[in-house]
Write an enzyme that holds these catalytic residues in place. Sequence first.
Site, PDB file in Angstrom:
ATOM      1  N   ASP A   1      -8.874   5.471  -2.382  1.00  0.00           N
ATOM      2  CA  ASP A   1      -7.756   5.934  -3.205  1.00  0.00           C
ATOM      3  C   ASP A   1      -8.325   6.716  -4.386  1.00  0.00           C
ATOM      4  OD1 ASP A   1      -8.792   4.017  -4.866  1.00  0.00           O
ATOM      5  OD2 ASP A   1      -6.898   2.954  -5.201  1.00  0.00           O
TER       6      ASP A   1
ATOM      7  N   TYR B   1      -6.453   6.471   4.178  1.00  0.00           N
ATOM      8  CA  TYR B   1      -6.520   5.470   3.103  1.00  0.00           C
ATOM      9  C   TYR B   1      -5.736   4.213   3.467  1.00  0.00           C
ATOM     10  CZ  TYR B   1      -5.276   2.605  -0.690  1.00  0.00           C
ATOM     11  OH  TYR B   1      -5.049   1.470  -1.423  1.00  0.00           O
TER      12      TYR B   1
ATOM     13  N   GLU C   1       0.822  -1.211   0.000  1.00  0.00           N
ATOM     14  CA  GLU C   1       0.000   0.000   0.000  1.00  0.00           C
ATOM     15  C   GLU C   1       0.858   1.265   0.000  1.00  0.00           C
ATOM     16  OE1 GLU C   1      -2.993   0.337  -0.683  1.00  0.00           O
ATOM     17  OE2 GLU C   1      -3.534  -1.771  -0.637  1.00  0.00           O
TER      18      GLU C   1
END
Length: 360
Positions: A159, A141, A47
């Site tokens: 996102d 996020y 991520e």
Amino acid sequence: MCIFCCTFASKMNKDLLYKELEEWYEVNHRILPWRETDDPYKIWISEIILQQTRVAQGMEYYHRLVTRFPDIQSLADADEDEVLLYWQGLGYYSRARNLHKAAQLMKNHEIFHQAMRRLGDKARGEEIFSALKSMPGVGDYTAGAIASFAFDLPYPALDGNVYRVLSRLYDCEIAFDTTEGKKHFRKLAEDLLDRERPRLFNSAIMELGALHCVPTAPDCPTCPLNTWCKALANNTVELLPVRKPRPKVRDRYLEYTIYITPEKTTLIHQRKGNDIWKHLWEFVCAERTGEEAIRRKAKGEKILELTHVLSHQKLHARFVIKNVSELPEIPDTVVVHLSDLDNYAFSRLTLKAIETLAQR
Ligand code: SF4
């Protein structure tokens, strides 16, 4: 909060929407290594890489990082210089520095030991989410993505792809990258989330944005959400999402001097302070004004000129080679042999200069 979006969201037949979206995902999703695991550490690494990097480029870095640093302990124990070296070429280096700092914090943090040993349970979701968010480089996020992908906890992961899908689904004109917009879309995402299957739902809506609801010419006729899509109904698809106006790009002029002795040694220094490429290495650098740069160009002091664009800066770089019998004394520089440059992490700009000059 836009009343229209709220009302529309509450009237949706969400079970049918989940079915359409999640079935679409099962058939169409890409096979990606971080989707094949529920290891929170590997999902976290992926991520952070994907925050500002495309999947194709990020894949190679993901494999390199998890091979060299297979767990939090190995990452925490590494030198920052080595982590930067493994990140070299990926850009946005604060991500690598934050990864390293976070690993050092996490290794002493009981909640992560429990979570990483899979002892985290849904009842402790808020505790895990808050602990994740307290880590450097982890915002809403990334915390939502790790919480849902690793622990199947009901947190949205917004996102850029998800913002696009939501803004079209609700035909919402609020700029998603403003404080107000972020709050608004988060509320919509929380409302829409499939709380029974948050991992599957988040993966599906992100993948729909990446593959199907793309910025230009999305394939609406075959989209699993087209029954619910307000932008499609209102013919506003191409106008969405809305962003705030971008800040003006600043021009900067960097002049690098590459001193080279007959023994093939040179000088490099590590960037410090709150500026671009913090802790990366580079040749001796002087920043010029635009006028100075033009004057020096007129004098013919030129070996290699490169332009490099960052998010808010356009860098005009000139690399000048100076053959010298001995290296000058310049504070904060270190002497290295040209064959040892591989052991230092450089920005993409400097790497490009090294590669180009080596080919001459
Ligand atoms: S119908 Fe078109 S605009 Fe709407 S969500 Fe699907 S692909 Fe995006």
